[in-house]
Write an enzyme that holds these catalytic residues in place. Structure first.
Site, PDB file in Angstrom:
ATOM      1  N   ARG A  55       0.838  -1.205   0.000  1.00 35.47           N
ATOM      2  CA  ARG A  55       0.000   0.000   0.000  1.00 35.47           C
ATOM      3  C   ARG A  55       0.873   1.254   0.000  1.00 35.47           C
ATOM      4  O   ARG A  55       0.568   2.238  -0.664  1.00 35.47           O
ATOM      5  CB  ARG A  55      -0.912   0.009   1.238  1.00 35.47           C
ATOM      6  CG  ARG A  55      -1.866  -1.160   1.280  1.00 35.47           C
ATOM      7  CD  ARG A  55      -2.858  -1.009   2.388  1.00 35.47           C
ATOM      8  NE  ARG A  55      -3.861  -0.006   2.028  1.00 35.47           N
ATOM      9  CZ  ARG A  55      -4.604   0.657   2.898  1.00 35.47           C
ATOM     10  NH1 ARG A  55      -4.451   0.453   4.184  1.00 35.47           N
ATOM     11  NH2 ARG A  55      -5.495   1.526   2.500  1.00 35.47           N
ATOM     12  N   GLN A  87     -10.118   9.795   7.927  1.00 34.28           N
ATOM     13  CA  GLN A  87      -9.934   8.399   8.330  1.00 34.28           C
ATOM     14  C   GLN A  87      -8.843   7.763   7.477  1.00 34.28           C
ATOM     15  O   GLN A  87      -8.439   6.640   7.718  1.00 34.28           O
ATOM     16  CB  GLN A  87     -11.229   7.609   8.118  1.00 34.28           C
ATOM     17  CG  GLN A  87     -12.377   8.075   8.974  1.00 34.28           C
ATOM     18  CD  GLN A  87     -13.673   7.419   8.533  1.00 34.28           C
ATOM     19  OE1 GLN A  87     -14.037   6.349   9.006  1.00 34.28           O
ATOM     20  NE2 GLN A  87     -14.370   8.051   7.619  1.00 34.28           N
ATOM     21  N   ASN A  88      -8.412   8.502   6.445  1.00 29.89           N
ATOM     22  CA  ASN A  88      -7.460   7.924   5.499  1.00 29.89           C
ATOM     23  C   ASN A  88      -6.045   7.975   6.060  1.00 29.89           C
ATOM     24  O   ASN A  88      -5.660   8.934   6.719  1.00 29.89           O
ATOM     25  CB  ASN A  88      -7.514   8.674   4.167  1.00 29.89           C
ATOM     26  CG  ASN A  88      -8.885   8.576   3.532  1.00 29.89           C
ATOM     27  OD1 ASN A  88      -9.668   7.698   3.905  1.00 29.89           O
ATOM     28  ND2 ASN A  88      -9.193   9.461   2.608  1.00 29.89           N
ATOM     29  N   ASP A  90      -3.508   7.826   3.964  1.00 30.57           N
ATOM     30  CA  ASP A  90      -2.656   8.403   2.905  1.00 30.57           C
ATOM     31  C   ASP A  90      -2.308   9.857   3.245  1.00 30.57           C
ATOM     32  O   ASP A  90      -2.843  10.432   4.192  1.00 30.57           O
ATOM     33  CB  ASP A  90      -3.336   8.272   1.527  1.00 30.57           C
ATOM     34  CG  ASP A  90      -4.615   9.103   1.406  1.00 30.57           C
ATOM     35  OD1 ASP A  90      -4.587  10.299   1.756  1.00 30.57           O
ATOM     36  OD2 ASP A  90      -5.647   8.568   0.953  1.00 30.57           O
ATOM     37  N   HIS A 105      -6.971   7.693  11.951  1.00 32.69           N
ATOM     38  CA  HIS A 105      -6.518   6.297  11.851  1.00 32.69           C
ATOM     39  C   HIS A 105      -5.023   6.176  11.555  1.00 32.69           C
ATOM     40  O   HIS A 105      -4.572   5.134  11.079  1.00 32.69           O
ATOM     41  CB  HIS A 105      -7.327   5.546  10.775  1.00 32.69           C
ATOM     42  CG  HIS A 105      -8.755   5.314  11.173  1.00 32.69           C
ATOM     43  ND1 HIS A 105      -9.740   4.965  10.276  1.00 32.69           N
ATOM     44  CD2 HIS A 105      -9.372   5.392  12.387  1.00 32.69           C
ATOM     45  CE1 HIS A 105     -10.893   4.841  10.924  1.00 32.69           C
ATOM     46  NE2 HIS A 105     -10.701   5.100  12.193  1.00 32.69           N
ATOM     47  N   CYS A 132      15.140  -0.087  14.630  1.00 32.94           N
ATOM     48  CA  CYS A 132      14.736   1.231  15.124  1.00 32.94           C
ATOM     49  C   CYS A 132      16.017   2.030  15.349  1.00 32.94           C
ATOM     50  O   CYS A 132      16.843   1.660  16.177  1.00 32.94           O
ATOM     51  CB  CYS A 132      13.944   1.119  16.425  1.00 32.94           C
ATOM     52  SG  CYS A 132      13.648   2.757  17.153  1.00 32.94           S
ATOM     53  N   THR A 173     -17.256   8.560   2.818  1.00 31.69           N
ATOM     54  CA  THR A 173     -17.101   7.507   3.837  1.00 31.69           C
ATOM     55  C   THR A 173     -18.406   6.732   3.973  1.00 31.69           C
ATOM     56  O   THR A 173     -19.492   7.313   3.906  1.00 31.69           O
ATOM     57  CB  THR A 173     -16.621   8.073   5.195  1.00 31.69           C
ATOM     58  OG1 THR A 173     -16.676   7.032   6.177  1.00 31.69           O
ATOM     59  CG2 THR A 173     -17.441   9.249   5.668  1.00 31.69           C
TER      60      THR A 173
END
Ligand code: OAD
Length: 231
Positions: A55, A87-88, A90, A105, A132, A173
């Protein structure tokens, strides 16, 4: 005047980012519980990493569309206070020029260390072997996204904005995932006028004062013109 805009997957669909709820009930061929829950990650982290790596790579190849650009214009030109909640995961609102975006999100282009908690920009693939760079831990990085069963980010801030909003607009949405699905009622309780812009009327269409059906790339620029003309 204060306005709150909530966006979902539908606003990025015309950029080529797939929406979530396909007819087969799968999410790009995966069961949601396998790739979008803490339990799925604990069971098979490599599969979850592969899913988000794919993604992330695809996100880096797409561009914001007319709807993202129109919301950035609204932020620049409208005299009122605009709160943009998405809510995306991206970054298409940011790339279109929206100055502040509240990511309910999380964000696909960030990683979080489960050992030291540090959140960092992340444009490369993650795996269990990723290091990390802050705490030197291995097998501790995860996508900085909210999975089902986890608490979404910025809820207090959003609740306050909804409570004091003059209007609330929901774009692209399906209204099936809480807490975002409850925002329309929270906004109404605070006295806001509510509008839905969606391809098809969503699950909550009857909760809105007004619902308009169509593609975000057409509906959103037209609505922004209206808001700017009203001053
Ligand atoms: P959905 O995939 O559930 O719904 C997308 C909505 O966009 C549908 O109502 C479509 O009708 C509409 N749509 C599709 N193309 C459109 C277009 N060109 N213009 C306007 N509308 C269009 O996506 P979300 O509601 O965003 O959560 O999903 C909510 C959450 O469920 C996601 O953030 C994600 C997911 O599982 C997590 O991962 C926690």
């Amino acid at each position: 005047m204060k306005g709150v805009v909530l966006t979902g997957a539908g606003i990025s669909a015309e950029s080529g980012v797939p929406v979530f709820r396909g007819d087969d009930g799968l999410w790009e061929g995966h069961r949601i519980e396998d790739v979008a829950t803490p339990e799925g990650f604990a069971r098979d982290a490599e599969t979850v990493h592969r899913f988000y790596n794919g993604r992330r790579r695809r996100l880096l190849e797409v561009e914001p569309n007319a709807a993202h650009l129109a919301l950035a214009r609204l932020a620049r030109e409208w005299a009122g206070e605009l709160v943009l909640v998405t809510q995306n995961i991206d970054d298409l609102h940011e790339r279109a020029g929206s100055p502040e975006v509240v990511h309910l999100h999380g964000e696909l282009l960030k990683s979080r260390c489960t050992a030291c908690g540090v959140v960092r920009e992340c444009r490369d693939d993650l795996s269990r072997a990723s290091l990390c760079e802050v705490c030197d831990g291995i097998d501790c990085l995860r996508p900085h996204v909210v999975w089902f069963g986890e608490r979404p980010f910025h809820l207090g801030e959003i609740e306050q904005a909804l409570d004091s909003a003059d209007w609330f607009v929901s774009i692209g949405t399906s209204g099936r995932v809480y807490p975002a699905a409850g925002f329309v009622l929270a906004a109404k309780a605070g006295g806001a006028r509510t509008l839905e812009l969606n391809l098809d009327p969503g699950a909550l269409a009857s909760s809105f004062d007004e619902s308009r059906s169509g593609r975000a790339g057409e509906l959103v620029p037209a609505w922004v013109e209206e808001v700017l003309a009203a001053g």
